[in-house]
Scaffold this motif. Structure first.
Motif, PDB file in Angstrom:
ATOM      1  N   SER A  67      -0.942  39.471  70.525  1.00 36.46           N
ATOM      2  CA  SER A  67      -0.798  39.039  71.917  1.00 36.46           C
ATOM      3  C   SER A  67      -1.185  37.564  72.011  1.00 36.46           C
ATOM      4  O   SER A  67      -1.764  37.003  71.082  1.00 36.46           O
ATOM      5  N   GLN A 216       1.352  42.864  86.855  1.00 39.09           N
ATOM      6  CA  GLN A 216       1.735  42.213  85.602  1.00 39.09           C
ATOM      7  C   GLN A 216       2.663  43.112  84.782  1.00 39.09           C
ATOM      8  O   GLN A 216       2.510  44.327  84.770  1.00 39.09           O
ATOM      9  N   TYR A 218       3.255  44.551  81.880  1.00 38.13           N
ATOM     10  CA  TYR A 218       2.836  44.970  80.547  1.00 38.13           C
ATOM     11  C   TYR A 218       3.694  46.076  79.953  1.00 38.13           C
ATOM     12  O   TYR A 218       3.498  46.468  78.811  1.00 38.13           O
ATOM     13  N   CYS A 222       5.797  41.072  76.201  1.00 40.11           N
ATOM     14  CA  CYS A 222       5.337  39.773  76.687  1.00 40.11           C
ATOM     15  C   CYS A 222       4.079  39.394  75.911  1.00 40.11           C
ATOM     16  O   CYS A 222       3.541  40.200  75.157  1.00 40.11           O
ATOM     17  N   GLY A 224       1.262  38.062  77.426  1.00 44.62           N
ATOM     18  CA  GLY A 224       0.156  37.813  78.345  1.00 44.62           C
ATOM     19  C   GLY A 224       0.419  36.523  79.103  1.00 44.62           C
ATOM     20  O   GLY A 224       1.554  36.025  79.162  1.00 44.62           O
ATOM     21  N   SER A 225      -0.601  35.950  79.701  1.00 43.72           N
ATOM     22  CA  SER A 225      -0.433  34.718  80.487  1.00 43.72           C
ATOM     23  C   SER A 225       0.085  33.595  79.593  1.00 43.72           C
ATOM     24  O   SER A 225      -0.448  33.354  78.514  1.00 43.72           O
ATOM     25  N   SER A 255       8.832  36.563  84.645  1.00 41.15           N
ATOM     26  CA  SER A 255       8.718  37.899  85.211  1.00 41.15           C
ATOM     27  C   SER A 255       8.931  37.923  86.720  1.00 41.15           C
ATOM     28  O   SER A 255       8.485  37.031  87.444  1.00 41.15           O
ATOM     29  N   PHE A 261       3.993  35.020  83.571  1.00 37.29           N
ATOM     30  CA  PHE A 261       4.396  35.857  82.447  1.00 37.29           C
ATOM     31  C   PHE A 261       5.869  35.627  82.130  1.00 37.29           C
ATOM     32  O   PHE A 261       6.696  35.531  83.041  1.00 37.29           O
TER      33      PHE A 261
END
Length: 302
Positions: A67, A216, A218, A222, A224-225, A255, A261
């Motif tokens: 990640s 978010q 998930y 992805c 993460g930030s 996103s 994201f």
């Protein structure tokens, strides 16, 4: 490389592969091959690996659960060392938690909460490993690793291992000395936790998980930030205000749930993601005169 791979295999250190696609080892499902991919089965195996790489002057890159990472479409030169199942032991003694760098952070936070200890509630939705979290001072919900870490056991490129205390880790927002001055691998970490009410801790954990699920993406690949928050502003809000929510380049999309994201819609390349990152940076700067910098690590062949 063939001779080195054979030497590594002869050492019986764990998994050793040639040309392993790193898309198999990143949460974004993107990344070309590693020249050599190594997943040590123990701390001793990790040490032997480093000694051999140093002796052969082979560059190396460490990853955890992949990640906060964007790997080049052309992969990574040299060796990629994955900290996984061989470095995931955990021991809790009266609020002192000693844990391996390969332990999944979400699983750790869950285990600790069930034992009635507080301090890692913020990590209930961070999809990385302990080592990666320490390396980047991962955080959420107003807390981060620096608030609970006492010291970390680091393996440095010269093969030496050393404990660094909290002050020596030189933590700041989403970074540590391991990024800035002293590259190394987090083999173990020691956290100081406090005993608390199991029901209250579990409720806080659930609140954090629910927040992430509803805000978010998930469920999509992805990392993460993508951006650090240019405090007091927030990167996601700036990107959304700039009208970029849902904007795509190739298979990469900002996103629809959260502007900070970028998701892989199925066939994204690292090139697509980098282009979208640069577009977001340029657009936010043009509209608001604010520079946003990446939090995600972009690594591999240029």
């Amino acid at each position: 490389m063939t001779e080195l791979i054979n030497q590594l295999k002869d050492l019986n250190i764990g998994i050793v592969k040639e040309g392993e696609p790193l898309a198999n080892h990143t949460t974004m499902k993107i990344g070309g091959p590693a020249d050599i991919f190594i997943e040590p089965s123990s701390v001793e195996g990790l040490q032997k690996t480093m000694e051999l790489l140093v002796d052969n002057q082979v560059e190396w890159t460490a990853i955890g659960r992949g990640s906060n990472l964007l790997v080049s479409d052309d992969g990574i030169a040299g060796a990629v060392i994955k900290l996984g199942r061989g470095l995931n032991e955990m021991e809790l003694d009266d609020g002192q938690l000693r844990v391996g760098g390969g332990y999944p952070l979400v699983a750790l936070a869950t285990q600790i909460s069930r034992k009635g200890f507080s301090g890692l509630e913020f990590a209930s939705g961070i999809p990385g490993s302990v080592g990666g979290a320490v390396y980047m001072n991962a955080g959420a919900h107003g807390s981060d690793i620096s608030k609970v870490l006492t010291k970390a056991y680091i393996l440095f490129p010269n093969g030496k291992m050393e404990w660094l205390d909290h002050e020596e880790m030189d933590f700041s927002y989403r970074t540590s000395v391991l990024q800035k001055k002293r590259p190394g691998i987090v083999v173990e970490a020691i956290f100081k936790l406090t005993e608390g009410d199991k029901d209250l801790i579990s409720a806080e954990m659930q609140k954090n998980k629910d927040y992430r699920k509803t805000t978010q993406p998930y469920n999509s690949p992805c990392a993460g930030s993508i951006f650090r928050n240019p405090l007091p502003e927030y990167a996601g809000q700036l990107i959304e205000s700039a009208g970029l929510k849902g904007h795509s380049i190739g298979g990469a999309q900002i996103s629809e749930m959260h502007g900070n994201f970028i998701v892989n819609t199925g066939n994204a390349t690292a090139t697509d993601v980098v282009a979208l990152i640069e577009h977001a940076k340029d657009t936010v700067f043009a509209k608001y005169d604010v520079k946003i910098e990446t939090e995600v690590e972009i690594i591999g062949r240029k």
